[in-house]
Design an enzyme around this catalytic site. Structure first.
Site, PDB file in Angstrom:
ATOM      1  N   HIS A   7     -14.033 -43.893  96.387  1.00 39.26           N
ATOM      2  CA  HIS A   7     -12.614 -43.506  96.386  1.00 39.26           C
ATOM      3  C   HIS A   7     -12.433 -42.050  96.010  1.00 39.26           C
ATOM      4  CE1 HIS A   7     -13.131 -45.075  92.152  1.00 39.26           C
ATOM      5  NE2 HIS A   7     -12.370 -44.033  91.838  1.00 39.26           N
ATOM      6  N   HIS A  79     -10.365 -36.947  90.731  1.00 44.77           N
ATOM      7  CA  HIS A  79     -11.824 -37.138  90.787  1.00 44.77           C
ATOM      8  C   HIS A  79     -12.223 -37.777  92.102  1.00 44.77           C
ATOM      9  CE1 HIS A  79     -10.671 -41.104  88.920  1.00 44.77           C
ATOM     10  NE2 HIS A  79     -11.644 -41.569  89.700  1.00 44.77           N
ATOM     11  N   GLU A 130     -17.137 -39.485  89.518  1.00 44.62           N
ATOM     12  CA  GLU A 130     -17.399 -40.842  89.031  1.00 44.62           C
ATOM     13  C   GLU A 130     -18.524 -41.437  89.872  1.00 44.62           C
ATOM     14  OE1 GLU A 130     -13.898 -43.305  89.321  1.00 44.62           O
ATOM     15  OE2 GLU A 130     -14.931 -45.111  88.622  1.00 44.62           O
TER      16      GLU A 130
HETATM   17  C1  LIG Z   1     -12.858 -46.204  85.456  1.00 39.69           C
HETATM   18  C2  LIG Z   1     -11.538 -46.754  85.862  1.00 39.69           C
HETATM   19  C3  LIG Z   1     -11.004 -46.119  87.127  1.00 39.69           C
HETATM   20  C4  LIG Z   1     -11.952 -46.470  88.274  1.00 39.69           C
HETATM   21  O1  LIG Z   1     -12.069 -45.738  89.238  1.00 39.69           O
HETATM   22  O2  LIG Z   1     -12.563 -47.572  88.216  1.00 39.69           O
HETATM   23  C5  LIG Z   1     -10.860 -44.629  86.947  1.00 39.69           C
HETATM   24  O3  LIG Z   1     -11.229 -43.819  87.726  1.00 39.69           O
HETATM   25  S1  LIG Z   1     -10.102 -44.118  85.446  1.00 39.69           S
HETATM   26  C6  LIG Z   1      -9.968 -42.358  85.619  1.00 39.69           C
HETATM   27  C7  LIG Z   1      -9.619 -41.749  84.353  1.00 39.69           C
HETATM   28  N1  LIG Z   1     -10.777 -41.583  83.498  1.00 39.69           N
HETATM   29  C8  LIG Z   1     -11.400 -40.424  83.346  1.00 39.69           C
HETATM   30  O4  LIG Z   1     -11.012 -39.405  83.900  1.00 39.69           O
HETATM   31  C9  LIG Z   1     -12.605 -40.442  82.412  1.00 39.69           C
HETATM   32  C10 LIG Z   1     -13.371 -39.150  82.438  1.00 39.69           C
HETATM   33  N2  LIG Z   1     -12.521 -38.011  82.086  1.00 39.69           N
HETATM   34  C11 LIG Z   1     -12.603 -37.392  80.888  1.00 39.69           C
HETATM   35  O5  LIG Z   1     -13.388 -37.748  80.029  1.00 39.69           O
HETATM   36  C12 LIG Z   1     -11.663 -36.233  80.666  1.00 39.69           C
HETATM   37  O6  LIG Z   1     -10.554 -36.336  81.520  1.00 39.69           O
HETATM   38  C13 LIG Z   1     -12.345 -34.853  80.899  1.00 39.69           C
HETATM   39  C14 LIG Z   1     -13.514 -34.659  79.913  1.00 39.69           C
HETATM   40  C15 LIG Z   1     -12.824 -34.660  82.337  1.00 39.69           C
HETATM   41  C16 LIG Z   1     -11.304 -33.769  80.608  1.00 39.69           C
HETATM   42  O7  LIG Z   1     -10.872 -33.995  79.310  1.00 39.69           O
HETATM   43  P1  LIG Z   1      -9.645 -33.196  78.710  1.00 39.69           P
HETATM   44  O8  LIG Z   1      -8.568 -33.273  79.715  1.00 39.69           O
HETATM   45  O9  LIG Z   1      -9.336 -33.659  77.347  1.00 39.69           O
HETATM   46  O10 LIG Z   1     -10.244 -31.772  78.551  1.00 39.69           O
HETATM   47  P2  LIG Z   1      -9.668 -30.432  79.061  1.00 39.69           P
HETATM   48  O11 LIG Z   1      -8.285 -30.529  79.571  1.00 39.69           O
HETATM   49  O12 LIG Z   1      -9.913 -29.511  77.927  1.00 39.69           O
HETATM   50  O13 LIG Z   1     -10.629 -30.099  80.250  1.00 39.69           O
HETATM   51  C17 LIG Z   1     -11.922 -29.573  80.040  1.00 39.69           C
HETATM   52  C18 LIG Z   1     -12.282 -28.757  81.278  1.00 39.69           C
HETATM   53  O14 LIG Z   1     -12.390 -29.653  82.399  1.00 39.69           O
HETATM   54  C19 LIG Z   1     -11.408 -29.302  83.384  1.00 39.69           C
HETATM   55  N3  LIG Z   1     -10.905 -30.553  83.953  1.00 39.69           N
HETATM   56  C20 LIG Z   1     -10.292 -31.529  83.286  1.00 39.69           C
HETATM   57  N4  LIG Z   1     -10.007 -32.535  84.122  1.00 39.69           N
HETATM   58  C21 LIG Z   1     -10.454 -32.152  85.327  1.00 39.69           C
HETATM   59  C22 LIG Z   1     -10.446 -32.772  86.605  1.00 39.69           C
HETATM   60  N5  LIG Z   1      -9.923 -33.976  86.787  1.00 39.69           N
HETATM   61  N6  LIG Z   1     -10.993 -32.112  87.642  1.00 39.69           N
HETATM   62  C23 LIG Z   1     -11.557 -30.888  87.491  1.00 39.69           C
HETATM   63  N7  LIG Z   1     -11.595 -30.237  86.290  1.00 39.69           N
HETATM   64  C24 LIG Z   1     -11.051 -30.877  85.235  1.00 39.69           C
HETATM   65  C25 LIG Z   1     -10.351 -28.534  82.632  1.00 39.69           C
HETATM   66  O15 LIG Z   1      -9.637 -27.716  83.501  1.00 39.69           O
HETATM   67  C26 LIG Z   1     -11.193 -27.765  81.644  1.00 39.69           C
HETATM   68  O16 LIG Z   1     -11.807 -26.676  82.302  1.00 39.69           O
HETATM   69  P3  LIG Z   1     -11.995 -25.279  81.587  1.00 39.69           P
HETATM   70  O17 LIG Z   1     -12.666 -24.409  82.607  1.00 39.69           O
HETATM   71  O18 LIG Z   1     -12.829 -25.549  80.366  1.00 39.69           O
HETATM   72  O19 LIG Z   1     -10.610 -24.817  81.235  1.00 39.69           O
HETATM   73 CO   LIG Z   2     -11.894 -43.696  89.775  1.00 40.15          CO
END
Ligand SMILES: CC[C@H](C(=O)O)C(=O)SCCNC(=O)CCNC(=O)[C@H](O)C(C)(C)COP(=O)(O)OP(=O)(O)OC[C@H]1O[C@@H](n2cnc3c(N)ncnc32)[C@H](O)[C@@H]1OP(=O)(O)O
Ligand SMILES: [Co+2]
Length: 134
Positions: A7, A79, A130
């Site tokens: 996805h 993602h 993912e």
């Molecule tokens: C699993 C159930 C379901 C499924 O498919 O089955 C799902 O998909 S659930 C989806 C939701 N779950 C997740 O996203 C889990 C993993 N994500 C995380 O752990 C956080 O969202 C994380 C670590 C990617 C970002 O955490 P946070 O937002 O707290 O940190 P920052 O905002 O400080 O971001 C750090 C850095 O990463 C860049 N960033 C954040 N999100 C994204 C993104 N989606 N795509 C690309 N880049 C992203 C952000 O801009 C920061 O970059 P920097 O250069 O350091 O400024």
């Molecule tokens: Co997902």
């Protein structure tokens, strides 16, 4: 190691409105909303012939998509999810290649009832990735 594209996920500020756009305007088959408290999101899947679109809305105080939506209030691509046959082997290969696995590094059960892991976007050229075991 990589299998099919499972996805593409879109974070949206209003899940019901987004689901209606896909079902009513685009004529797609969409699932009922599914709350995933362990993941901090509510999801709706849009079924396509060759893959799925996952619509995501924050759920709870500690949603991992809250910061993303604060930065992108209209929503956006959050993602991409690839299928793998052996998730722990894929994880170990990514870690050996220098990529960070998010969380405690152990698989969790995702929306399809299968094990999933996330790779840090900073180690995937800006795209949160993912991996799902199928
Ligand atoms: C699993 C159930 C379901 C499924 O498919 O089955 C799902 O998909 S659930 C989806 C939701 N779950 C997740 O996203 C889990 C993993 N994500 C995380 O752990 C956080 O969202 C994380 C670590 C990617 C970002 O955490 P946070 O937002 O707290 O940190 P920052 O905002 O400080 O971001 C750090 C850095 O990463 C860049 N960033 C954040 N999100 C994204 C993104 N989606 N795509 C690309 N880049 C992203 C952000 O801009 C920061 O970059 P920097 O250069 O350091 O400024
Ligand atoms: Co997902």
């Amino acid at each position: 190691m990589l299998g099919r594209l499972n996805h593409v996920a879109l974070a949206v500020p209003d899940l019901a409105r987004a689901a209606r756009r896909y079902s009513e305007t685009l004529g797609a088959t969409v699932s009922e909303p599914q709350a995933l408290p362990e993941h901090g999101v509510t999801v709706v899947f849009v079924e396509l012939d060759n893959t799925k679109v996952e619509l995501l809305e924050p759920l709870g105080e500690a949603s991992p998509i809250a910061a993303f939506l604060a930065k992108n209030p209209k929503g956006g691509m959050h993602h991409i999810c690839y299928e793998v046959a052996d998730l722990k082997a894929a994880r170990d290969r990514m870690v050996a290649g220098g990529a960070r696995v998010l969380g405690d590094g152990e698989p969790k059960i995702g929306a399809h009832g299968r094990p999933v892991l996330f790779i840090h976007p900073g180690d995937m050229f800006g795209t949160l990735t993912e991996l799902e075991e199928v």
